[in-house]
Design a protein around this motif. Structure first.
Motif, PDB file in Angstrom:
ATOM      1  N   ILE A 121      40.821  34.859  32.044  1.00  0.00           N
ATOM      2  CA  ILE A 121      39.475  35.394  31.820  1.00  0.00           C
ATOM      3  C   ILE A 121      38.500  34.381  31.253  1.00  0.00           C
ATOM      4  N   LYS A 122      38.951  33.177  30.947  1.00  0.00           N
ATOM      5  CA  LYS A 122      38.035  32.187  30.383  1.00  0.00           C
ATOM      6  C   LYS A 122      38.347  30.794  30.922  1.00  0.00           C
ATOM      7  N   GLU A 123      37.366  29.911  30.773  1.00  0.00           N
ATOM      8  CA  GLU A 123      37.559  28.511  31.164  1.00  0.00           C
ATOM      9  C   GLU A 123      38.565  27.847  30.227  1.00  0.00           C
ATOM     10  N   ASP A 124      39.271  26.885  30.729  1.00  0.00           N
ATOM     11  CA  ASP A 124      40.200  26.078  29.935  1.00  0.00           C
ATOM     12  C   ASP A 124      41.234  26.910  29.175  1.00  0.00           C
ATOM     13  N   THR A 125      41.857  27.849  29.865  1.00  0.00           N
ATOM     14  CA  THR A 125      42.954  28.613  29.267  1.00  0.00           C
ATOM     15  C   THR A 125      44.163  27.697  29.155  1.00  0.00           C
ATOM     16  N   ASN A 126      44.769  27.680  27.981  1.00  0.00           N
ATOM     17  CA  ASN A 126      45.922  26.818  27.728  1.00  0.00           C
ATOM     18  C   ASN A 126      47.215  27.447  28.242  1.00  0.00           C
ATOM     19  N   ILE A 127      47.974  26.645  28.951  1.00  0.00           N
ATOM     20  CA  ILE A 127      49.340  27.001  29.324  1.00  0.00           C
ATOM     21  C   ILE A 127      50.226  26.144  28.422  1.00  0.00           C
ATOM     22  N   ARG A 128      51.079  26.796  27.657  1.00  0.00           N
ATOM     23  CA  ARG A 128      51.858  26.087  26.636  1.00  0.00           C
ATOM     24  C   ARG A 128      53.336  26.014  26.989  1.00  0.00           C
ATOM     25  N   GLU A 129      53.978  25.005  26.416  1.00  0.00           N
ATOM     26  CA  GLU A 129      55.402  24.772  26.650  1.00  0.00           C
ATOM     27  C   GLU A 129      56.262  25.896  26.075  1.00  0.00           C
ATOM     28  N   LEU A 130      55.894  26.388  24.897  1.00  0.00           N
ATOM     29  CA  LEU A 130      56.605  27.463  24.203  1.00  0.00           C
ATOM     30  C   LEU A 130      55.603  28.533  23.784  1.00  0.00           C
ATOM     31  N   PRO A 131      56.038  29.744  23.467  1.00  0.00           N
ATOM     32  CA  PRO A 131      55.126  30.825  23.103  1.00  0.00           C
ATOM     33  C   PRO A 131      54.599  30.715  21.668  1.00  0.00           C
ATOM     34  N   SER A 132      53.741  29.727  21.433  1.00  0.00           N
ATOM     35  CA  SER A 132      53.172  29.499  20.108  1.00  0.00           C
ATOM     36  C   SER A 132      51.907  28.653  20.246  1.00  0.00           C
ATOM     37  N   THR A 133      50.920  28.914  19.401  1.00  0.00           N
ATOM     38  CA  THR A 133      49.700  28.096  19.430  1.00  0.00           C
ATOM     39  C   THR A 133      49.971  26.677  18.940  1.00  0.00           C
ATOM     40  N   LYS A 134      51.098  26.453  18.310  1.00  0.00           N
ATOM     41  CA  LYS A 134      51.463  25.109  17.849  1.00  0.00           C
ATOM     42  C   LYS A 134      52.226  24.318  18.905  1.00  0.00           C
ATOM     43  N   SER A 135      52.563  24.971  19.995  1.00  0.00           N
ATOM     44  CA  SER A 135      53.316  24.332  21.061  1.00  0.00           C
ATOM     45  C   SER A 135      52.415  23.423  21.896  1.00  0.00           C
ATOM     46  N   LYS A 136      53.040  22.438  22.516  1.00  0.00           N
ATOM     47  CA  LYS A 136      52.336  21.483  23.378  1.00  0.00           C
ATOM     48  C   LYS A 136      51.650  22.190  24.542  1.00  0.00           C
ATOM     49  N   ILE A 137      50.403  21.820  24.810  1.00  0.00           N
ATOM     50  CA  ILE A 137      49.679  22.322  25.975  1.00  0.00           C
ATOM     51  C   ILE A 137      50.138  21.503  27.181  1.00  0.00           C
TER      52      ILE A 137
END
Length: 80
Positions: free
Chosen positions: A25-41
């Protein structure tokens, strides 16, 4: 009854391979390695990017980016 499962994205469809597709739903949505905001994008995707839903087991959904084939996690509020 309380549950930790996130609500399913409200708009989804099935492609020719019968895979569940959800959209960002937004520009630049992060896909992460693990389910955490601290995980690598591992990838940033544009608005309305098609993601193949692999697993919905909480507020983070495991997805495969249809365009690149990369697999990672996206926060459920970034999808519709």
């Amino acid at each position: 009854m309380k549950t930790d499962l996130a609500p399913s994205p409200t708009v989804k469809y099935y492609d020719a391979n019968n895979e569940t597709i959800v959209k960002t739903i937004k520009e630049d949505t992060n896909i992460r390695e693990l389910p955490s905001t601290k995980s690598k994008i591992i990838e940033k995707v544009e608005k309305n990017a098609s993601l193949i839903l692999l697993q919905n087991s909480g507020k983070w959904l495991k997805v495969r980016v249809k365009k690149s084939g990369k697999t990672g996690y996206v926060y459920y509020k970034n999808l519709y």
